[in-house]
Structure formats: structure tokens, C-alpha cells
Design an enzyme around this catalytic site. Structure first.
Site, PDB file in Angstrom:
ATOM      1  N   HIS A  83       3.291  -5.699 -42.603  1.00 41.32           N
ATOM      2  CA  HIS A  83       4.141  -4.391 -42.066  1.00 41.32           C
ATOM      3  C   HIS A  83       3.454  -4.126 -40.768  1.00 41.32           C
ATOM      4  N   ARG A 120      14.417   7.839 -24.391  1.00 42.63           N
ATOM      5  CA  ARG A 120      13.937   6.825 -25.212  1.00 42.63           C
ATOM      6  C   ARG A 120      14.994   6.211 -26.123  1.00 42.63           C
ATOM      7  N   GLY A 127     -13.462  -7.195 -37.937  1.00 42.51           N
ATOM      8  CA  GLY A 127     -14.462  -7.193 -36.998  1.00 42.51           C
ATOM      9  C   GLY A 127     -14.150  -8.213 -35.789  1.00 42.51           C
ATOM     10  N   GLU A 173       3.635   0.601 -11.537  1.00 45.57           N
ATOM     11  CA  GLU A 173       5.114   0.736 -11.030  1.00 45.57           C
ATOM     12  C   GLU A 173       5.622   1.825 -11.448  1.00 45.57           C
ATOM     13  N   THR A 216      -1.355  11.737  -3.875  1.00 48.03           N
ATOM     14  CA  THR A 216      -0.016  12.308  -3.693  1.00 48.03           C
ATOM     15  C   THR A 216       1.080  11.527  -4.326  1.00 48.03           C
ATOM     16  N   ALA A 218       0.742  -1.300   0.009  1.00 49.05           N
ATOM     17  CA  ALA A 218       0.073  -0.006  -0.122  1.00 49.05           C
ATOM     18  C   ALA A 218       0.821   1.227  -0.105  1.00 49.05           C
TER      19      ALA A 218
HETATM   20  C1  LIG Z   1       0.232  -5.768 -17.667  1.00 49.66           C
HETATM   21  C2  LIG Z   1       1.376  -5.654 -16.771  1.00 49.66           C
HETATM   22  C3  LIG Z   1       1.304  -5.524 -15.376  1.00 49.66           C
HETATM   23  C4  LIG Z   1       1.463  -6.420 -14.444  1.00 49.66           C
HETATM   24  C5  LIG Z   1       1.682  -6.186 -13.120  1.00 49.66           C
HETATM   25  C6  LIG Z   1       0.338  -6.124 -12.379  1.00 49.66           C
HETATM   26  C7  LIG Z   1       0.724  -5.724 -11.155  1.00 49.66           C
HETATM   27  C8  LIG Z   1       0.945  -4.429 -10.649  1.00 49.66           C
HETATM   28  C9  LIG Z   1       1.405  -4.189  -9.315  1.00 49.66           C
HETATM   29  C10 LIG Z   1       1.455  -2.796  -9.442  1.00 49.66           C
HETATM   30  C11 LIG Z   1       1.948  -2.202  -8.220  1.00 49.66           C
HETATM   31  C12 LIG Z   1       2.339  -0.625  -7.945  1.00 49.66           C
HETATM   32  O1  LIG Z   1       2.118  -0.027  -9.070  1.00 49.66           O
HETATM   33  S1  LIG Z   1       2.892  -0.413  -6.596  1.00 49.66           S
HETATM   34  C13 LIG Z   1       3.392   1.290  -6.556  1.00 49.66           C
HETATM   35  C14 LIG Z   1       4.465   1.613  -7.669  1.00 49.66           C
HETATM   36  N1  LIG Z   1       4.543   3.027  -7.487  1.00 49.66           N
HETATM   37  C15 LIG Z   1       5.541   3.638  -8.339  1.00 49.66           C
HETATM   38  O2  LIG Z   1       6.047   2.978  -9.028  1.00 49.66           O
HETATM   39  C16 LIG Z   1       5.697   5.035  -7.980  1.00 49.66           C
HETATM   40  C17 LIG Z   1       6.628   5.521  -9.075  1.00 49.66           C
HETATM   41  N2  LIG Z   1       7.616   6.685  -8.404  1.00 49.66           N
HETATM   42  C18 LIG Z   1       8.970   6.421  -7.970  1.00 49.66           C
HETATM   43  O3  LIG Z   1       9.398   5.241  -7.891  1.00 49.66           O
HETATM   44  C19 LIG Z   1       9.352   7.614  -7.522  1.00 49.66           C
HETATM   45  O4  LIG Z   1       8.544   8.816  -7.221  1.00 49.66           O
HETATM   46  C20 LIG Z   1      10.573   8.164  -8.446  1.00 49.66           C
HETATM   47  C21 LIG Z   1      11.751   6.992  -8.616  1.00 49.66           C
HETATM   48  C22 LIG Z   1       9.899   8.508  -9.659  1.00 49.66           C
HETATM   49  C23 LIG Z   1      10.966   9.460  -7.823  1.00 49.66           C
HETATM   50  O5  LIG Z   1      11.369   9.141  -6.557  1.00 49.66           O
HETATM   51  P1  LIG Z   1      11.865  10.400  -5.677  1.00 49.66           P
HETATM   52  O6  LIG Z   1      12.307   9.868  -4.336  1.00 49.66           O
HETATM   53  O7  LIG Z   1      11.021  11.574  -5.757  1.00 49.66           O
HETATM   54  O8  LIG Z   1      13.411  10.477  -6.262  1.00 49.66           O
HETATM   55  P2  LIG Z   1      13.982  11.864  -7.257  1.00 49.66           P
HETATM   56  O9  LIG Z   1      14.158  13.032  -6.253  1.00 49.66           O
HETATM   57  O10 LIG Z   1      13.388  11.699  -8.589  1.00 49.66           O
HETATM   58  O11 LIG Z   1      15.424  11.054  -7.184  1.00 49.66           O
HETATM   59  C24 LIG Z   1      15.983  10.992  -6.107  1.00 49.66           C
HETATM   60  C25 LIG Z   1      17.222   9.879  -6.463  1.00 49.66           C
HETATM   61  O12 LIG Z   1      16.907   8.559  -6.010  1.00 49.66           O
HETATM   62  C26 LIG Z   1      17.193   7.785  -7.306  1.00 49.66           C
HETATM   63  N3  LIG Z   1      16.215   6.442  -7.157  1.00 49.66           N
HETATM   64  C27 LIG Z   1      14.952   6.544  -7.343  1.00 49.66           C
HETATM   65  N4  LIG Z   1      14.099   5.579  -7.233  1.00 49.66           N
HETATM   66  C28 LIG Z   1      15.421   4.614  -7.185  1.00 49.66           C
HETATM   67  C29 LIG Z   1      15.586   3.041  -6.652  1.00 49.66           C
HETATM   68  N5  LIG Z   1      14.399   2.396  -6.962  1.00 49.66           N
HETATM   69  N6  LIG Z   1      16.769   2.670  -6.807  1.00 49.66           N
HETATM   70  C30 LIG Z   1      17.734   3.719  -6.835  1.00 49.66           C
HETATM   71  N7  LIG Z   1      17.759   4.566  -7.032  1.00 49.66           N
HETATM   72  C31 LIG Z   1      16.494   5.280  -7.161  1.00 49.66           C
HETATM   73  C32 LIG Z   1      17.053   8.584  -8.516  1.00 49.66           C
HETATM   74  O13 LIG Z   1      17.722   8.132  -9.520  1.00 49.66           O
HETATM   75  C33 LIG Z   1      17.541   9.754  -7.910  1.00 49.66           C
HETATM   76  O14 LIG Z   1      18.944   9.591  -7.905  1.00 49.66           O
HETATM   77  P3  LIG Z   1      19.744  11.197  -8.115  1.00 49.66           P
HETATM   78  O15 LIG Z   1      19.684  11.430  -9.560  1.00 49.66           O
HETATM   79  O16 LIG Z   1      19.557  11.902  -7.129  1.00 49.66           O
HETATM   80  O17 LIG Z   1      21.199  10.505  -7.948  1.00 49.66           O
HETATM   81  C1  LIG Z   2      -3.915  -1.684 -12.106  1.00 52.68           C
HETATM   82  C2  LIG Z   2      -3.157  -0.834 -11.221  1.00 52.68           C
HETATM   83  C3  LIG Z   2      -2.525  -1.536 -10.073  1.00 52.68           C
HETATM   84  C4  LIG Z   2      -1.912  -0.663  -9.189  1.00 52.68           C
HETATM   85  N1  LIG Z   2      -1.540  -1.688  -7.792  1.00 52.68           N
HETATM   86  C5  LIG Z   2      -0.993  -0.612  -7.046  1.00 52.68           C
HETATM   87  C6  LIG Z   2      -0.381  -1.462  -5.770  1.00 52.68           C
HETATM   88  O1  LIG Z   2      -0.576  -2.686  -5.517  1.00 52.68           O
HETATM   89  N2  LIG Z   2       0.002  -0.544  -4.674  1.00 52.68           N
HETATM   90  C7  LIG Z   2       0.345   0.600  -5.015  1.00 52.68           C
HETATM   91  O2  LIG Z   2       0.645   1.377  -3.924  1.00 52.68           O
HETATM   92  N3  LIG Z   2      -0.094   1.230  -5.941  1.00 52.68           N
HETATM   93  C8  LIG Z   2      -0.807   0.584  -7.240  1.00 52.68           C
HETATM   94  N4  LIG Z   2      -1.130   1.356  -8.222  1.00 52.68           N
HETATM   95  C9  LIG Z   2      -0.990   2.652  -8.307  1.00 52.68           C
HETATM   96  C10 LIG Z   2       0.253   3.022  -9.292  1.00 52.68           C
HETATM   97  O3  LIG Z   2       1.614   2.534  -8.962  1.00 52.68           O
HETATM   98  C11 LIG Z   2       0.069   4.489  -9.949  1.00 52.68           C
HETATM   99  O4  LIG Z   2      -1.175   4.796 -10.427  1.00 52.68           O
HETATM  100  C12 LIG Z   2       1.279   4.868 -10.651  1.00 52.68           C
HETATM  101  O5  LIG Z   2       2.500   4.928 -10.004  1.00 52.68           O
HETATM  102  C13 LIG Z   2       0.995   6.312 -11.012  1.00 52.68           C
HETATM  103  O6  LIG Z   2       0.619   7.314 -10.173  1.00 52.68           O
HETATM  104  P1  LIG Z   2      -0.532   8.087  -9.955  1.00 52.68           P
HETATM  105  O7  LIG Z   2      -1.621   7.116 -10.434  1.00 52.68           O
HETATM  106  O8  LIG Z   2      -0.405   8.822  -8.881  1.00 52.68           O
HETATM  107  O9  LIG Z   2      -0.508   9.196 -11.225  1.00 52.68           O
HETATM  108  P2  LIG Z   2       0.122  10.540 -11.152  1.00 52.68           P
HETATM  109  O10 LIG Z   2       1.434  10.721 -10.430  1.00 52.68           O
HETATM  110  O11 LIG Z   2      -1.135  11.633 -10.594  1.00 52.68           O
HETATM  111  O12 LIG Z   2       0.268  11.072 -12.544  1.00 52.68           O
HETATM  112  C14 LIG Z   2      -0.534  11.549 -13.383  1.00 52.68           C
HETATM  113  C15 LIG Z   2       0.276  11.787 -14.754  1.00 52.68           C
HETATM  114  O13 LIG Z   2       0.719  13.074 -14.407  1.00 52.68           O
HETATM  115  C16 LIG Z   2       1.929  13.261 -15.236  1.00 52.68           C
HETATM  116  N5  LIG Z   2       3.085  13.509 -14.203  1.00 52.68           N
HETATM  117  C17 LIG Z   2       3.025  13.153 -12.801  1.00 52.68           C
HETATM  118  N6  LIG Z   2       4.166  13.506 -12.216  1.00 52.68           N
HETATM  119  C18 LIG Z   2       5.168  13.800 -13.361  1.00 52.68           C
HETATM  120  C19 LIG Z   2       6.508  14.390 -13.077  1.00 52.68           C
HETATM  121  N7  LIG Z   2       7.143  14.273 -11.962  1.00 52.68           N
HETATM  122  N8  LIG Z   2       6.910  14.739 -14.204  1.00 52.68           N
HETATM  123  C20 LIG Z   2       6.158  14.878 -15.458  1.00 52.68           C
HETATM  124  N9  LIG Z   2       4.895  14.300 -15.496  1.00 52.68           N
HETATM  125  C21 LIG Z   2       4.338  14.042 -14.303  1.00 52.68           C
HETATM  126  C22 LIG Z   2       2.037  11.862 -15.993  1.00 52.68           C
HETATM  127  O14 LIG Z   2       1.925  12.354 -17.399  1.00 52.68           O
HETATM  128  C23 LIG Z   2       1.285  11.042 -15.352  1.00 52.68           C
HETATM  129  O15 LIG Z   2       0.609  10.151 -16.152  1.00 52.68           O
HETATM  130  C24 LIG Z   2      -1.680   0.612  -9.218  1.00 52.68           C
HETATM  131  C25 LIG Z   2      -2.214   1.261 -10.385  1.00 52.68           C
HETATM  132  C26 LIG Z   2      -2.997   0.479 -11.129  1.00 52.68           C
HETATM  133  C27 LIG Z   2      -3.690   1.460 -12.426  1.00 52.68           C
END
Ligand SMILES: CCCCCCCCCCCC(=O)SCCNC(=O)CCNC(=O)[C@H](O)C(C)(C)COP(=O)(O)OP(=O)(O)OC[C@H]1O[C@@H](n2cnc3c(N)ncnc32)[C@H](O)[C@@H]1OP(=O)(O)O
Ligand SMILES: Cc1cc2nc3c(=O)[nH]c(=O)nc-3n(C[C@H](O)[C@H](O)[C@H](O)COP(=O)(O)OP(=O)(O)OC[C@H]3O[C@@H](n4cnc5c(N)ncnc54)[C@H](O)[C@@H]3O)c2cc1C
Length: 661
Positions: free
Chosen positions: A323, A522, A392, A415, A153, A147
Site C-alpha cells: 500500500h 488540483r 534503516g 519554474e 521580487t 537569469a
Molecule cells: C527535479 C526537477 C527539476 C529539474 C530541472 C532543474 C532545472 C531547474 C531550472 C529552473 C529554472 C527556473 O526556475 S527559471 C525561473 C522560473 N521562474 C518562474 O517560473 C516564476 C514563476 N512565475 C511565473 O511564471 C509568473 O509570475 C506567473 C505566471 C505565476 C504570474 O505571472 P504574471 O505576469 O504576474 O501574471 P498574472 O497577472 O498572474 O497573469 C497574467 C496573465 O498571463 C497569463 N500567463 C502567465 N504566464 C503565461 C504563459 N507562460 N503563457 C501564457 N499565458 C501566461 C496568465 O494566465 C494570465 O492570463 P489572464 O488570466 O490574465 O488571461
Molecule cells: C534549484 C533551483 C534552481 C533554480 N534555477 C533558476 C534559474 O536557472 N533561473 C532563475 O531565474 N531562477 C531559478 N530558480 C529560482 C526559482 O525559479 C524560484 O525560486 C521559484 O520560481 C520561486 O520563487 P521565489 O523563490 O521567489 O519564491 P517566492 O515567490 O518568494 O515564494 C515563497 C512562497 O510564498 C508563497 N507565495 C508567493 N507568491 C504567492 C502568490 N502570488 N500567491 C500565493 N502564495 C504565494 C508560496 O508559498 C511560495 O512558496 C531556481 C531555484 C532553485 C531552488
């Protein structure tokens, strides 16, 4: 030789399969990492087929959301009896494959415990915590969700608090605002009873940032929410409707524990890295599944003529269809190969971290973010191409695409949103650019050699070397990607520096460059994918397999060059004539792949269960099974719908009576 030929199959597929120029098992072994893995996949698939109690009672397209959940709960309750017999439970790939066969793509009630909650406990708890929760977690005595995400946020600014109370020696977890509600965590709505809650840790009025807490959210016996916990399902979604994604409000909840600082402040993010590492090969697999369905269907579907009078052709003979589809095949394979490589890299780095070595963490983080972003985006677009290529029937749930594509849509978001993750790659690239622009020039050592980014420090030829050679030179294509990636990286860096010199803060300058930063990211990932594909093909012995892999590699590389031609041509690096060679290579590759296309997709060895598609059936008997599938629809249980006479029947009857008056 194609091992899938069976005499009762659709004649068009038999004909296609008999043309194979390579051994489909050799290709399958290449894709799945060896003959033994291919054999094990088949044995596991056979186990699944033989155990009807693990099957769906009706296609899930015909189920309501409650029925989907109940069906998955039923399977979860017997899963443990089977897994040890079906798989080597210490082999994550075997376990993943068995899970996939049993639950398929729409989620299931133990998934987040397996991929996030429990791995967090394994990787981020101390010895005492492990003694308490490791074995019981493995036995599934509890199920833990992850969670982190809140209603409003980002993670650095999470609002959930965990305040240490010195008097009672307890942490108090609280959701202080409506935006601090946890929202989205998988399986949190109803099925899991524990949550790994990410909360801002406060000790003595000092905030230590987001940390994970083990919180019991439901009573282990009654399964009712515990005092102070408000929890539920967030409702139906685009896809993953067999998963109960949830909301959670914590009102001064007291889990217990002690605070031990981690070896690196981003260790708390390691569970996300693990899932990102799983997502890339998954994207490859999804795309290959879509391509398999569309290619098989295109081989049995006949529409229109190419040479008037010669009869209707298989739609796979149209160059436009090739293609549309073959690049998806090539990209799917590229993601599978790169995904496998980085998954291994990720596991090694996580092992190093356990021993206190975090030196490769930043490299790993950047490549995982980038691959997840590119593979999920391209797989989403590619699957849409596959769906559209089926006309279709592609729009019917019978094709498998509605379920496959709607689930795929979450890949670009989960993620971490893709653009947010590409900006993480860009942060990493800007550090390399700084080294190139300043530190090396002034005699400092660059970061230690690393195949992922070494090319940034080398000078690729200033002129594009792509030519019309009959046998394409892959090194020349790779150098073009390297050239573009380095150029975009340095351009973005220089622009950032200029903006800062003109008085912008770093953050504002970053935002003003962010589109270009994403382009550089990219290009870097494109280079990584291309290099990995080339390296993997170079390791193959055995000419028939090597030839077909080189055809796919040729298509992959030149298709990607075409995708980024604007960047390569704008400064005169690549010439118009060279673009012509690029296109020629693409068309040549399409026609070389065409006779082997069905055999290539057969090599993936996907079972009909995995494809979940009437159009993509291995035997090619599509039309008779489309009729059977439609007749099984709950709507066709009755000749006359039970509510017909109440509404439409009555309306028509009344209209008839009126017209008689
Ligand atoms: C069909 C298919 C589906 C199939 C699968 C289906 C299952 C779905 C399960 C889904 C579960 C979820 O979504 S769970 C929730 C997942 N949530 C997320 O993934 C949130 C994504 N956001 C983030 O990870 C973070 O907010 C970041 C990394 C984008 C930004 O983090 P921050 O702490 O604000 O960091 P920022 O100031 O930008 O950077 C600080 C420094 O930390 C470093 N840093 C950041 N993260 C890391 C890291 N993991 N390891 C090392 N270093 C790190 C940066 O490079 C940076 O280095 P320096 O440059 O300063 O050296
Ligand atoms: C199917 C599903 C399963 C999930 N499972 C989990 C789970 O198990 N546990 C959990 O904790 N979470 C889970 N999540 C949440 C998921 O990890 C978040 O939805 C995801 O990380 C995106 O965050 P947000 O929804 O807050 O989007 P936001 O951060 O609100 O982003 C919205 C849009 O704003 C723009 N944006 C935001 N920040 C920036 C930035 N810094 N720079 C430029 N553009 C930006 C991007 O275009 C982005 O698409 C799940 C989500 C889905 C859809």
C-alpha cells in the site's frame, strides 16, 4: 516473460521474475513510446557503459563539492566528442537520456544553457540575432544561463532595469537595489559566461515590462567577470550541488540590440513553459526510480513472519508495504504518460506561436502549470514513502535516496512555486466557470471544444456510479473526478462573486478564496491525469500487457478517489457503501500487482547507473555490495584517522592517565 532473468542473480529476484504474467519488453515499449525507443535506450546505455572516461571516478556521495564540480567539468569537456556517436542529436529524448546517464541527477555545468538559455535564444530572437548567436550557441562557443529570479521580487515586479539610451542606441542594464540582485540562476556562479537577463524594459520613461537581454557576463578568453559585473556561487544547497547556482549584480552594463515587440505579451515566459513540460515526465521517472529501488529491495529483504513457523517473509508480502509502494508506481506511470502527452502538445503550440498563432497558449500554460505542481508534489511525497519503506538502509547514501530525494525537493519550487502555479490553473478555471454561469446562459458561445475542459460544460451524473462490479468501470470513476472538479470550480467561482458583491476588490476576494481555488485546480489536474491514463491503456492491444496495465490503472483510479473522498462524500454524491467498494478495489489491485511487482519495475529497464543504488541493484546482491560500498568510503582509507591522536586519542589517553593517578 521477464527478460531480465540471469542465473547468478539473487534467488528471490529470480523467483519473482519467473512469475511474470506479461512480457517486460512489451511493457517497456509502452512506457518509453515504442520498441524502437526501448532499443535505442539500451544502445545508448551500452555506449555509456563502454566508455569509462564518462564514468564517475568514485561515487559522488564521497566527493566534496569542488570535486563534484571538477568531475562534471571534466565530463563536459569530452561530452561533445561522444554525443554524436551515442545519439541522434536531433532526437531530444535520446539527448536527454545520454545526458542523464553521463551526469546523473545532481546537475552539471552545461545544463541551464541546454534547457533554458539556448532555447530562449532559439525561440525569442529575431533573424539577425539568430545569425549571430544560434550556431555559436549550438557549438557551445558560449554558455548562457537564464537569469530571471531576484533576491527579493516576483517576475512582474522585477527590479533589474534595461533602459534604452537613445543617444548611444544602447540598453543600460542595472541592478538598482540589493533585492534586485539575480539569485539562483543555474550555472551562473562560475561555469556560464553569458546570461539571458530578464529586466524591465524602459524606453522614453515608459516601462514595457520584463524582457530578455543577452548579456556577456564573463570575458570569453580569460573567463573573468567583465567590468560592472559582480558574479559568484550562492553556496551549498539541499541538492543539485554539482550545479553552481549564482548571484549577479549589474552595474550599468551595456549589451547592444534593438527592441522588437513579441506577438503575445507572455512570449517572454515561453522558456519556463518548456522546462515545465520537461519536469512532469521527469517527476514520473524519478518516482519510478524510487519505486524500483524500494520494490526490488523489498523482494530480497526478509523480516518477520506472516504465518508463525513458516519462516521470514519478503517484506513485499506485507499489505502495508504494498500500500506504501504500489501507488507510487502507478502515479509515476501516470506522470510519465501525461508528461509525454503534454510535452508533444507544448512543442506543437510553440511551433504555432512561431507562425503567429497563440490561440492554444492559455490552454497549454494552465495544463503545464498544473501538471508540474501536482507531479512534483506527489513525487516528493512518494519518494519519501519509498525511502521509508527501506528501513534503516533507506537512510544510507548507498540506497540512492539521499541524492534522489534531495534533488527532487527542488521540483516543487523551480519554474514557479507549486501553489503559485495552481493559482494560474485556477485563473483559467474561473474563466470557464464564468462561461458556464453567465455567458452560455445568455446565449453566448463557450470557448471552442477542448478535451482538457469539455467536461466542465457537461453534466456528470448527480449520483456516483461506483459499484462492486468485478471488472471495475473506469468511466464511473472518471465521472466522479469530473463531478468533483466541476463542483469545486463553481463553488470557488460563486464564492468569489459573492465576496465581490459584498464589496471586496477582485484581488482581495481572490486571496480569500485561494485555498479553495487551489483545491479546484488540483481536482482539474487529477481529472486530466486519470483521463490520460485511461486513454493510453485503452490503446493497448495484447491481453497479458493490457491485464497488468489495468491492474495498475485500477489502483491509480481508486487510490485517487480515496484521496478525495471528503469532497465526494460531503454533499452525499458518494455513499459510505461506495467508499467500501473503493477500498476493496484498492486491496484487490494490490494483491493482483504483487506477483508482477518486480517484473513491472524491471520493465522500466533502468540501468544500475540510473538507479545509483546498492539496494535497487538489478542482480539483487545487496548485502555484499553494501559492505563493499562502505569500505570504499574515504573515511575507511585509514585504519586510524590522521587526526585521531591529536584529539580523541589524546583525550582518552589523558583520561586513562588521570584515573591511574
Ligand atoms: C527535479 C526537477 C527539476 C529539474 C530541472 C532543474 C532545472 C531547474 C531550472 C529552473 C529554472 C527556473 O526556475 S527559471 C525561473 C522560473 N521562474 C518562474 O517560473 C516564476 C514563476 N512565475 C511565473 O511564471 C509568473 O509570475 C506567473 C505566471 C505565476 C504570474 O505571472 P504574471 O505576469 O504576474 O501574471 P498574472 O497577472 O498572474 O497573469 C497574467 C496573465 O498571463 C497569463 N500567463 C502567465 N504566464 C503565461 C504563459 N507562460 N503563457 C501564457 N499565458 C501566461 C496568465 O494566465 C494570465 O492570463 P489572464 O488570466 O490574465 O488571461
Ligand atoms: C534549484 C533551483 C534552481 C533554480 N534555477 C533558476 C534559474 O536557472 N533561473 C532563475 O531565474 N531562477 C531559478 N530558480 C529560482 C526559482 O525559479 C524560484 O525560486 C521559484 O520560481 C520561486 O520563487 P521565489 O523563490 O521567489 O519564491 P517566492 O515567490 O518568494 O515564494 C515563497 C512562497 O510564498 C508563497 N507565495 C508567493 N507568491 C504567492 C502568490 N502570488 N500567491 C500565493 N502564495 C504565494 C508560496 O508559498 C511560495 O512558496 C531556481 C531555484 C532553485 C531552488
Amino acid at each position: 516473460m521477464n527478460h531480465q532473468i540471469k542465473k547468478d542473480d539473487n534467488p528471490d529476484l529470480i523467483e519473482e521474475r519467473s512469475k511474470a504474467t506479461f512480457d517486460t519488453d512489451a511493457f517497456g515499449a509502452f512506457i518509453w513510446g515504442g520498441y524502437n525507443n526501448l532499443k535505442r535506450r539500451r544502445e545508448i546505455a551500452r555506449y555509456y557503459e563502454d566508455h569509462k572516461e564518462l564514468h564517475d571516478t568514485v561515487p559522488i556521495a564521497f566527493m566534496t563539492r569542488e570535486e563534484k564540480l571538477e568531475n562534471a567539468y571534466r565530463k563536459a569537456s569530452i561530452f561533445e566528442n561522444h554525443i554524436k556517436k551515442a545519439c541522434d542529436v536531433n532526437n531530444p529524448e535520446e539527448v536527454r537520456y545520454f545526458n542523464w546517464l553521463v551526469y546523473h541527477i545532481d546537475g552539471h555545468p552545461t545544463s541551464v544553457h541546454s534547457i533554458m538559455g539556448f532555447p530562449t535564444i532559439i525561440n525569442q530572437s529575431d533573424k539577425e540575432q539568430q545569425e549571430r548567436w544560434l550556431q555559436s550557441g549550438e557549438n557551445r562557443e558560449y554558455l548562457a544561463t537564464y537569469a530571471q529570479t531576484e533576491l527579493g521580487t516576483n517576475i512582474k515586479k522585477l527590479e533589474t532595469t534595461a533602459t534604452y539610451d537613445q543617444k548611444t542606441e544602447e540598453f543600460i542594464l542595472n541592478s538598482p537595489t540589493v533585492t534586485s540582485l539575480k539569485w539562483w540562476p543555474g550555472n551562473m556562479g562560475h561555469s556560464h559566461n553569458v546570461a539571458i537577463v530578464m529586466a524591465q524594459l524602459w524606453i522614453n520613461n515608459k516601462c514595457y515590462g520584463p524582457h530578455p537581454f543577452f548579456v556577456q557576463i564573463r570575458d570569453p578568453k580569460t573567463h573573468k567577470p567583465l567590468p560592472g559585473i559582480t558574479v559568484g556561487d550562492i553556496g551549498p544547497k539541499f541538492g543539485l550541488n554539482t550545479t553552481d547556482n549564482g548571484f549577479l549584480k549589474l552595474d550599468h552594463v551595456f549589451p547592444n540590440g534593438t527592441y522588437v515587440p513579441p506577438v503575445h505579451d507572455k512570449i517572454a515566459y515561453s522558456s519556463m513553459m518548456l522546462v515545465r513540460a520537461i519536469i512532469t515526465p521527469l517527476m514520473g521517472e524519478n518516482l519510478c526510480i524510487g519505486a524500483t529501488i524500494a520494490i526490488r529491495y523489498s523482494a530480497i529483504r526478509r523480516q518477520g513472519e506472516i504465518k508463525p513457523g513458516d519462516g521470514e517473509v519478503q517484506i513485499l508480502d506485507y499489505q502495508t508495504q504494498q500500500h506504501r509502494l504500489f501507488p507510487q508506481l502507478a502515479r509515476g506511470i501516470a506522470f510519465l504518460l501525461a508528461g509525454r502527452n503534454t510535452y508533444n502538445f507544448c512543442n506543437n503550440v510553440l511551433k504555432d506561436i512561431k507562425n503567429g498563432d497563440v490561440s492554444l497558449l492559455a490552454d497549454l500554460h494552465a495544463i503545464l502549470c498544473g501538471l508540474k505542481a501536482i507531479s512534483s508534489y506527489q513525487a516528493e511525497l512518494g519518494l519519501e514513502q519509498c525511502r521509508m519503506a527501506c528501513g534503516g538502509h533507506g537512510y544510507s547514501a548507498a540506497s540512492g535516496f539521499p541524492l534522489l530525494n534531495s534533488n527532487q525537493f527542488n521540483g516543487v519550487t523551480v519554474e514557479g512555486d507549486n501553489l503559485v502555479l495552481l493559482l494560474q490553473v485556477a485563473r483559467y478555471l474561473m474563466k470557464r466557470a464564468k462561461e458556464i454561469r453567465y455567458e452560455i446562459r445568455y446565449g453566448q458561445q463557450p470557448s471552442k471544444p477542448n478535451e482538457i475542459y469539455d467536461y466542465l460544460f457537461d453534466d456528470a451524473p448527480k449520483k456516483c456510479l461506483i459499484d462492486q462490479a468485478y471488472v471495475p468501470n473506469y468511466k464511473n470513476v472518471l465521472e466522479s473526478f469530473e463531478y468533483l472538479s466541476k463542483k469545486l470550480t463553481l463553488q470557488a467561482y460563486d464564492k468569489l462573486e459573492q465576496l465581490k458583491q459584498r464589496g471586496r476588490t477582485s484581488e482581495v476576494a481572490w486571496n480569500e478564496c485561494s485555498v479553495e481555488l487551489c483545491k479546484a485546480a488540483r481536482a482539474h489536474i487529477r481529472t486530466f491525469l486519470a483521463r490520460t491514463f485511461i486513454n493510453e491503456v485503452n490503446q493497448v492491444n495484447g491481453l497479458p500487457l493490457l491485464t497488468v496495465l489495468k491492474d495498475l490503472l485500477q489502483l491509480y483510479l481508486f487510490y485517487e478517489v480515496k484521496e478525495c473522498m471528503a469532497g465526494l462524500m460531503e454533499d452525499g454524491y458518494m455513499l459510505g457503501q461506495q467508499l467500501h467498494y473503493v477500498k476493496k478495489n484498492i486491496y484487490e489491485a494490490l494483491s493482483k500487482i504483487r506477483p508482477n511487482a518486480v517484473s513491472i519495475v524491471d520493465s522500466f529497464d533502468f540501468t544500475d547507473r540510473e538507479l545509483n543504488s546498492v539496494l535497487g541493484r538489478r542482480d539483487g546482491h545487496v548485502y555484499e555490495n553494501l559492505l563493499k560500498w562502505a569500505q570504499a568510503s574515504p573515511l575507511n582509507k585509514h585504519d586510524v584517522l590522521p587526526f585521531h591522536h591529536k584529539y580523541l586519542g589524546r583525550m582518552m589517553e589523558e583520561a586513562r592517565q588521570k584515573s591511574r593517578l
